[in-house]
Design an enzyme around this catalytic site. Sequence first.
Site, short mmCIF file in Angstrom:
data_model
loop_
_atom_site.label_atom_id
_atom_site.label_comp_id
_atom_site.label_asym_id
_atom_site.label_seq_id
_atom_site.Cartn_x
_atom_site.Cartn_y
_atom_site.Cartn_z
N ASP A 45 0.83 -1.20 0.00
CA ASP A 45 0.00 0.00 0.00
C ASP A 45 0.87 1.25 0.00
O ASP A 45 2.03 1.22 0.43
CB ASP A 45 -0.88 0.03 1.25
N LYS A 49 -1.08 0.87 -8.34
CA LYS A 49 -0.83 0.84 -9.78
C LYS A 49 -1.28 -0.46 -10.44
O LYS A 49 -0.97 -0.71 -11.60
CB LYS A 49 0.66 1.08 -10.04
#
Length: 414
Positions: A200, A222
């Site tokens: 994270d 992403k």
Amino acid sequence: MAENPAYPVGLRLTGRRVVVLGGGQVAQRRLPALIAAGADIHLVSPAATPSVEAMADAGEITWTKRPYEDGDLAEAWYALIATSDRQANTDASAEAERHRVWCVRSDDADAATAWTPATGHSEGVTVAVLTTNAKGRDPRHTAAIRDAVVEGLRDGTLVAPHHRTRTPGVALVGGGPGDPDLITVRGRRLLAEADVVIADRLGPRDLLAELPPHVEVIDAAKIPYGRFMAQEAINNALIEHAKQGKSVVRLKGGDPFVFGRGMEEAQALAEAGIACTVVPGISSSISVPGAAGIPVTHRGVAHEFTVVSGHVAPDDERSLVDWAALARLRGTLVVLMGVDKIGRIAETLIAHGRPADTPVALVQEGTTAAQRRVDATLSTVAETVRAEDVKPPAVIVIGEVVNVGVHSPLNASE
């Protein structure tokens, strides 16, 4: 001629009689390991420390309240001699020799038939370090070697590969509030053993730089989402990598189950038949205020604290928080993910009875080198956030405990 070295061996003492002479500090240190080994422990001593006495009261040991007498070591498998009476120690040592009982002496290692190694534990492995002979024994050096080996195993700097086939799976690891030193020992070890780490944004980023070059690091922010919701895509990535036979770590900030959506991931893994290990982390709700010198509870000030998510405003239909009830509480309120909503949160608390002059502290980037603390009150906090340009991540503490810690010298980033 050099003295022969001691022969190392692991004693299996489950259910076997062990006699401990003396109830002082030596016994207090050694008894827990003997209890953990499942030994049938008989303590002989006229007195004992409060901790040793508590072990007897709990039924973990049998205590005979008198000095040593000849015959006490009969039928014993192992003896720890640690009285303050040197003559009694010598007599007991002689009895141990007659009965062929392995005997440790705290006052005279040379006269003992066994030595206690410096021991430590890491994930099912016991590390025991012995000096090779009695002459030149340096317990501090032995303990330092033990500590270095155990710490290396725990934090992954000393890698001992498993030669048996590892079971693929996922570990949900709480990385703590930001400082890489505040991850748990188990979390750091699992990171060192991982094939894939899905991290994270709020996880402790410095830990990623320590990973071996073969480890694949994936930024959860992403992961291509496409037709999936963000969380669903993350769940799928965890499952796919685990099904490829890889050891996967899902690295989260704070604790996985404190507004971390960890249970959603655990449920998805369970439905896919993937083994999941949960490693709790230090929640920012208590650690970040503490790093800024603010106790979430304090005698005579706050007897309770409540942790609440501020990611949706009080008037948002998605909110599950009873803000009116929170306003009536007298203790500490800790708000996570609430920087951009703090104005409406403060207005709501005031409207439902919380005094406007209630102290508020905002701790940005807590426990990291960039940590800063900004103080306000409920009536001024919205303007203070704008004026001071407070940005997420920040933990917001509301309550009188803020004033308790105003002048604290604590700084967790040091």
